[in-house]
Design an enzyme around this catalytic site. Sequence first.
Site, PDB file in Angstrom:
ATOM      1  N   ASP A  73      -2.055  -1.641  10.848  1.00 45.20           N
ATOM      2  CA  ASP A  73      -2.258  -1.647   9.392  1.00 45.20           C
ATOM      3  C   ASP A  73      -2.846  -2.950   8.868  1.00 45.20           C
ATOM      4  OD1 ASP A  73      -1.269   0.847   9.011  1.00 45.20           O
ATOM      5  OD2 ASP A  73       0.594   0.232   8.017  1.00 45.20           O
ATOM      6  N   LYS A 133       0.866  -1.204   0.000  1.00 47.43           N
ATOM      7  CA  LYS A 133       0.000   0.000   0.000  1.00 47.43           C
ATOM      8  C   LYS A 133       0.885   1.231   0.000  1.00 47.43           C
ATOM      9  CE  LYS A 133       0.859   1.163   4.568  1.00 47.43           C
ATOM     10  NZ  LYS A 133       1.670   2.327   4.974  1.00 47.43           N
TER      11      LYS A 133
HETATM   12  O1  C5P Z   1       0.645  -1.497  14.957  1.00 44.65           O
HETATM   13  P1  C5P Z   1       2.086  -1.582  14.569  1.00 44.65           P
HETATM   14  O2  C5P Z   1       2.830  -2.609  15.368  1.00 44.65           O
HETATM   15  O3  C5P Z   1       2.304  -1.722  13.115  1.00 44.65           O
HETATM   16  O4  C5P Z   1       2.731  -0.165  14.962  1.00 44.65           O
HETATM   17  C1  C5P Z   1       4.114   0.004  15.122  1.00 44.65           C
HETATM   18  C2  C5P Z   1       4.382   1.240  15.979  1.00 44.65           C
HETATM   19  O5  C5P Z   1       4.010   2.421  15.268  1.00 44.65           O
HETATM   20  C3  C5P Z   1       3.580   1.298  17.259  1.00 44.65           C
HETATM   21  O6  C5P Z   1       4.224   0.600  18.304  1.00 44.65           O
HETATM   22  C4  C5P Z   1       3.516   2.793  17.538  1.00 44.65           C
HETATM   23  O7  C5P Z   1       4.707   3.238  18.145  1.00 44.65           O
HETATM   24  C5  C5P Z   1       3.462   3.395  16.141  1.00 44.65           C
HETATM   25  N1  C5P Z   1       2.073   3.705  15.717  1.00 44.65           N
HETATM   26  C6  C5P Z   1       1.439   4.785  16.305  1.00 44.65           C
HETATM   27  N2  C5P Z   1       0.147   5.078  15.931  1.00 44.65           N
HETATM   28  C7  C5P Z   1      -0.495   4.366  14.980  1.00 44.65           C
HETATM   29  C8  C5P Z   1       0.156   3.266  14.352  1.00 44.65           C
HETATM   30  C9  C5P Z   1       1.449   2.970  14.753  1.00 44.65           C
HETATM   31  O8  C5P Z   1       1.999   5.470  17.174  1.00 44.65           O
HETATM   32  N3  C5P Z   1      -1.735   4.686  14.643  1.00 44.65           N
END
Ligand code: C5P
Length: 285
Positions: free
Chosen positions: A134, A8
Amino acid sequence: MRVRAFAKINLSLRVLGARADGYHELRTIFQSIALHDTLTIRAARGPFRLTCDDPQCPSDDTNLIWRAAERLWRAAGRRGAARDIAVDVEKRIPLNGGLGGGSSDAAATLRALGRLWGIEEREVRAAAKELGADVPYFLEGGTVLGVERGDLLFPLIDRPAAWVVLVLPEFGVSTKEAFAWFDEAARGGGDRSPERHALRVAEEMVNDLEAPVAARYPAVARIARALRKAGAIHAGMSGSGSAVFGLFGRRTDAFRTAGALASRARRTIVTRTLNRSKYQALAAK
Ligand code: C5P
């Protein structure tokens, strides 16, 4: 079983503020592109096994594919560690590029194993939400508005098809770090004062993580400018970077630009946007 896991780009990514759970409140527009990893999933006696043709890509339980399999194994009511499945990955989506490769691989695994093990869609969706902010998007595909952590989704009417030039700098950016840099800049005030920020949020097609990332890696801003100068309809960093994309109406313009911007320090890829019906047809095959 062979499944495709598409990448994406974020046409826009607005950060509305920090949340109590450590995440950030987002308003983002996801767009699927044709660039994809391919997962071959087969029955193989013994412990769960993962192999990847890219040595940079982890093939242990830190990989979201592994965690997706474990999560569904438990959802299927089985005990112990997941087993009797082997997954081989042809990795084509660059790592740490903000193109969602890890999350898309996880969603493809959930879809495939969910079907294989007869797991309800509701369970598959719950697993996706737990694996990462995501991941739910990749169960949907196409042009989608994501709010909250980016995981509350509102499918939009497909954008007109476009050619996509991806410019991939030799450095990657960790998502966690990009958001921390955003917070740092917000605390520092300046352009990030709440008033200025509220004004900027009113604009569309902006990535709020781009400025804090470009402050560490000026190449990001330079590449976006070069893409605009080359005639891109829209250009910007995808997600938390480091990939920068440019949208073009004509194939020849896309290839010409990709050729001109490729260098020893950065790779370029030409691909296309993928609408929801195509995404769903191809991802399900
Ligand atoms: O959800 P995921 O593990 O992919 O996210 C990785 C990091 O990105 C999270 O630990 C956070 O620090 C940051 N993040 C965030 N806000 C979001 C998505 C991700 O702060 N909406």
